[in-house]
Design an enzyme around this catalytic site. Structure first.
Site, short mmCIF file in Angstrom:
data_model
loop_
_atom_site.label_atom_id
_atom_site.label_comp_id
_atom_site.label_asym_id
_atom_site.label_seq_id
_atom_site.Cartn_x
_atom_site.Cartn_y
_atom_site.Cartn_z
N HIS A 1 0.86 -1.19 0.00
CA HIS A 1 0.00 0.00 0.00
C HIS A 1 0.90 1.24 0.00
CE1 HIS A 1 -2.58 3.15 1.66
NE2 HIS A 1 -3.60 2.46 1.21
N ASP B 1 0.98 4.12 1.49
CA ASP B 1 1.38 4.63 2.81
C ASP B 1 2.32 3.67 3.52
OD1 ASP B 1 -0.25 6.88 2.47
OD2 ASP B 1 -1.99 5.87 3.34
N LYS B 2 2.12 2.37 3.29
CA LYS B 2 2.98 1.39 3.96
C LYS B 2 4.36 1.32 3.31
CE LYS B 2 0.96 0.45 7.42
NZ LYS B 2 1.68 0.84 8.63
N GLU C 1 10.48 11.07 7.62
CA GLU C 1 9.19 11.06 6.92
C GLU C 1 9.43 10.78 5.44
OE1 GLU C 1 6.60 11.36 8.75
OE2 GLU C 1 7.40 12.29 10.57
N GLU D 1 14.53 14.85 10.57
CA GLU D 1 15.65 15.28 11.39
C GLU D 1 16.39 14.07 11.96
OE1 GLU D 1 12.55 17.66 10.66
OE2 GLU D 1 12.31 16.35 12.41
N LYS E 1 -5.72 -4.44 0.16
CA LYS E 1 -6.43 -4.03 1.37
C LYS E 1 -7.42 -5.13 1.74
CE LYS E 1 -7.59 0.38 1.75
NZ LYS E 1 -8.20 1.72 1.48
N PHE F 1 -7.66 -3.93 -11.03
CA PHE F 1 -6.76 -3.24 -10.11
C PHE F 1 -5.34 -3.62 -10.52
CE2 PHE F 1 -5.70 -2.78 -5.25
CZ PHE F 1 -4.79 -1.76 -5.55
N ASP G 1 -1.66 5.91 -6.29
CA ASP G 1 -2.12 6.81 -5.23
C ASP G 1 -0.90 7.19 -4.40
OD1 ASP G 1 -3.70 8.28 -3.54
OD2 ASP G 1 -4.64 6.56 -2.56
N ALA G 2 -0.73 8.46 -4.11
CA ALA G 2 0.44 8.91 -3.36
C ALA G 2 0.44 8.32 -1.95
CB ALA G 2 0.46 10.44 -3.28
N ARG H 1 0.18 7.51 7.94
CA ARG H 1 -1.21 7.79 7.59
C ARG H 1 -2.13 6.59 7.84
NH1 ARG H 1 -1.99 11.14 2.11
NH2 ARG H 1 -1.32 9.16 1.19
N LYS H 2 -1.61 5.53 8.42
CA LYS H 2 -2.42 4.35 8.69
C LYS H 2 -2.35 3.99 10.18
CE LYS H 2 -4.37 3.42 4.80
NZ LYS H 2 -4.43 4.86 4.48
N LYS I 1 10.13 7.07 13.75
CA LYS I 1 10.44 7.77 14.99
C LYS I 1 11.26 6.87 15.91
CE LYS I 1 6.16 10.48 14.88
NZ LYS I 1 4.88 10.76 15.56
N LYS J 1 10.86 9.25 21.18
CA LYS J 1 9.55 9.83 20.88
C LYS J 1 8.48 9.00 21.56
CE LYS J 1 12.01 11.93 17.52
NZ LYS J 1 13.49 11.86 17.49
N ASP K 1 5.38 9.15 21.31
CA ASP K 1 4.34 8.71 20.39
C ASP K 1 4.49 7.22 20.12
OD1 ASP K 1 2.98 11.05 19.97
OD2 ASP K 1 3.99 11.57 18.12
#
Length: 392
Positions: A17, A19-20, A45, A58, A172, A237, A245-246, A251-252, A272, A276, A278
């Site tokens: 995918h 994003d992955k 990122e 960074e 998906k 597909f 798709d960008a 984002r997931k 990260k 961090k 998060d």
């Protein structure tokens, strides 16, 4: 009393995918820096689109003079990720896509905040993190997300082994699971969309290909003649991944965690380093929630931690056992600091997080995985259960 009879849906996405792909590159870069410098501070990122990958963020190293030397490896790291995922399309190919590296030195002000006012290590940012566990599966995960991941992992295995060469990297899955008396008993809806390499394949052809692997991934009694299947419901597909798709790192976040069955603090994980919170505190929250359930203190547990930048200890610890607890939540909350140091340094030490163990987390969920011998997925251990019981 928590609701007992309902249908709940979760989705997963494959390693291909868009994003992955970005999560994978970001975590591979993180691992490369941690392999050289276990104290590296990284926030990487990635953005991907047709024939192009852009990397920014960074990096702070113990010896910052080495940053330029390490930068020369970023291009190869990104290409290796794309190759392993399986992209060799005309408009997204591991060997020909353009890679732009915009990584730079970490902000001195952020570094100062992490160091903390008293010289002890503070949290890298403010924020809230949630962990969750439930005894409805052996992995102590919600069934819809756990089995959505399992389906896509299986399809990836047969694709990459060459058994099913017509499958593409981008896919998906989505499962709607019916609960009765609080237990998962039936899959009412299956959604599977997968990239395919043969342009002549119809949706029916794709279903014939994937259905055996879906069936073997699910408990047999969960499927029946009433289960509705939606396989490649839009038709062809063929164009997949960042060309279709960008993609973007982080984002997931619901796919990465509990499939929507539990709250989310909002922070993404990939790219990260473990200073961090998060990432590291979300792992700690899952670890604690899982051990609370494993200890028999509750059948379900949601646990929240909160932090402030530059402050080492959590501002709050919240436990909700959703009416399934064997003791008051306040007692569990009081026991937690007795068995685990929840400062950023304490979490990293307890879970041994300063290792290159993150690339493997980038697809198919950060939770519900088996702990690895080298320390990967250490937050999935249940070795704190006895200590928690004794601390009550």
């Amino acid at each position: 009393m928590a609701r007992q009879n309902y249908t709940f849906t979760s989705e997963s996405v494959s390693e291909g995918h868009p994003d992955k792909v970005c999560d994978r590159i970001s975590d591979a870069i993180l691992d490369a820096f941690l392999a050289e410098d276990p104290l590296a501070r990284v926030a990487a990122e990635t953005f991907a689109t047709t024939n192009r990958v852009v990397i920014g963020g960074e990096v702070g190293l113990t010896d910052q003079a080495k940053l330029h030397e390490y930068m020369g490896r970023i291009d190869d790291i990104a290409r290796a990720c794309i190759k392993d995922i399986g992209y060799e399309q005309d408009k997204f190919h591991w060997n020909t896509c353009e890679i732009t590296n915009l990584l730079h030195e970490q902000s001195a002000h952020i570094a100062q905040g992490v160091t903390g006012e008293q010289g002890d290590e503070g949290a890298g940012d403010q924020g809230i993190m949630f962990g969750y566990a439930t005894d409805e599966t052996d992995a102590l995960m919600p069934a819809p997300i756990q089995f959505s991941h399992k389906i896509l992992r299986r399809l990836a295995e047969v694709r990459k082994s060459g058994v099913e060469p017509n499958l593409g990297p981008d896919a998906k899955s989505q499962l709607s699971v019916r609960y009765e008396n609080g237990e998962p008993v039936e899959v009412t809806q299956i959604v599977l969309s997968t990239q395919h390499m043969d342009e002549n394949m119809t949706s029916a052809d794709v279903r014939d290909l994937v259905e055996p692997y879906i069936r073997e991934s699910l408990p047999g009694e969960w499927l029946s003649a009433a289960t509705e299947w939606h396989v490649n419901p839009t038709g062809k597909f063929v164009i997949g991944g960042p060309d279709g798709d960008a993609g973007l790192t982080g984002r997931k976040i619901i796919v990465d965690t509990y499939g929507g069955a539990a709250p989310h603090g909002g922070g993404a994980f990939s790219g990260k380093d473990p200073t961090k919170v998060d990432r590291s505190a979300a792992y700690a929250a899952r670890y604690l929630a899982k051990n609370i359930v494993a200890a028999g203190m509750a059948r379900r547990c949601t646990l929240q931690l909160s932090y402030a930048i530059g402050v080492a200890r959590p501002l709050s610890i919240y436990v909700n056992t959703h009416g399934t607890g064997e003791m008051p939540e306040a007692q569990i909350e009081a026991a937690i600091p007795k068995v685990m140091d929840l400062t950023p340094r304490g979490i990293r030490t307890h879970l041994d997080l300063n290792k290159p163990i993150y690339t493997r987390t980038a697809a198919y969920g950060h939770f519900g995985r088996e702990p690895d011998a080298d320390g990967g997925f250490s937050w999935e251990r249940t070795d704190l259960a006895e200590a928690l019981k004794k601390a009550i």
